[in-house]
Design a protein around this motif. Structure first.
Motif, PDB file in Angstrom:
ATOM      1  N   MET A 224       0.764  -1.197  -0.227  1.00  0.00           N
ATOM      2  CA  MET A 224       0.045  -0.057   0.007  1.00  0.00           C
ATOM      3  C   MET A 224       0.759   1.266  -0.013  1.00  0.00           C
ATOM      4  N   LYS A 225       2.066   1.257   0.798  1.00  0.00           N
ATOM      5  CA  LYS A 225       2.960   2.467   0.812  1.00  0.00           C
ATOM      6  C   LYS A 225       3.435   2.739  -0.381  1.00  0.00           C
TER       7      LYS A 225
ATOM      8  N   GLY B  76       1.538   5.138  -2.620  1.00  0.00           N
ATOM      9  CA  GLY B  76       1.476   6.258  -2.118  1.00  0.00           C
ATOM     10  C   GLY B  76       3.001   7.231  -2.084  1.00  0.00           C
TER      11      GLY B  76
ATOM     12  N   GLN C 135      -6.408  16.108   2.572  1.00  0.00           N
ATOM     13  CA  GLN C 135      -6.289  15.138   3.581  1.00  0.00           C
ATOM     14  C   GLN C 135      -6.326  13.852   3.059  1.00  0.00           C
ATOM     15  N   ALA C 136      -7.163  13.475   1.898  1.00  0.00           N
ATOM     16  CA  ALA C 136      -7.025  12.276   1.230  1.00  0.00           C
ATOM     17  C   ALA C 136      -5.573  11.836   0.637  1.00  0.00           C
TER      18      ALA C 136
ATOM     19  N   LYS D 181      -3.254  11.194   3.118  1.00  0.00           N
ATOM     20  CA  LYS D 181      -3.165   9.727   3.443  1.00  0.00           C
ATOM     21  C   LYS D 181      -2.639   8.709   2.687  1.00  0.00           C
ATOM     22  N   TRP D 182      -2.719   9.218   1.317  1.00  0.00           N
ATOM     23  CA  TRP D 182      -2.236   8.201   0.259  1.00  0.00           C
ATOM     24  C   TRP D 182      -0.839   8.129   0.264  1.00  0.00           C
TER      25      TRP D 182
ATOM     26  N   SER E 131      -1.702   5.318   4.664  1.00  0.00           N
ATOM     27  CA  SER E 131      -2.845   5.193   5.554  1.00  0.00           C
ATOM     28  C   SER E 131      -3.890   4.577   4.557  1.00  0.00           C
ATOM     29  N   SER E 132      -4.238   5.008   3.367  1.00  0.00           N
ATOM     30  CA  SER E 132      -5.215   4.590   2.627  1.00  0.00           C
ATOM     31  C   SER E 132      -4.802   4.473   1.013  1.00  0.00           C
ATOM     32  N   LEU E 133      -5.579   4.036   0.192  1.00  0.00           N
ATOM     33  CA  LEU E 133      -5.278   3.966  -1.211  1.00  0.00           C
ATOM     34  C   LEU E 133      -6.320   4.818  -1.969  1.00  0.00           C
TER      35      LEU E 133
ATOM     36  N   ASP F 199      -9.167   5.615  -4.729  1.00  0.00           N
ATOM     37  CA  ASP F 199     -10.288   4.753  -5.242  1.00  0.00           C
ATOM     38  C   ASP F 199      -9.716   4.660  -6.665  1.00  0.00           C
TER      39      ASP F 199
END
Length: 96
Positions: free
Chosen positions: A1-2, A5, A31-32, A35-36, A40-42, A44
């Protein structure tokens, strides 16, 4: 995941874009994007083509897979994003 990002952050900075500008062009919040880039998140999957176009990179570059054979791309994708369930038959066999 990282990895994705980190690549988004690297390519964004290469284009001299702030997180705010990048987010505005994609229609997401800063903020999205943060996080990417932190892993912390991917993003969409529906944004993936737009991210590649905006950063002027191919999808394999964004995923950190440039220069790898397609068979290895599929294997890495399977390991990273579908770690449960049976392995596809081609993984269990040796190449001819």
């Amino acid at each position: 995941m990282k990895c994705i990002g980190e690549n988004i952050g690297k390519f964004r900075k290469d284009r001299n874009m702030t997180q705010e500008e990048f987010a505005m062009r994609l229609g997401v919040t800063p903020q999205a994007v943060s996080k990417w880039e932190r892993g912390s998140s991917l993003p969409d999957i529906m944004l993936f083509a737009d991210i590649c176009r905006l950063l002027q990179v191919r999808s394999d570059e964004l995923l950190g897979m440039e220069g790898m054979p397609l068979r290895l791309h599929v294997f890495i994708f399977t390991v990273r994003f579908q770690p449960t369930g049976p392995w596809p038959a081609w993984i269990r066999t040796t190449p001819s």
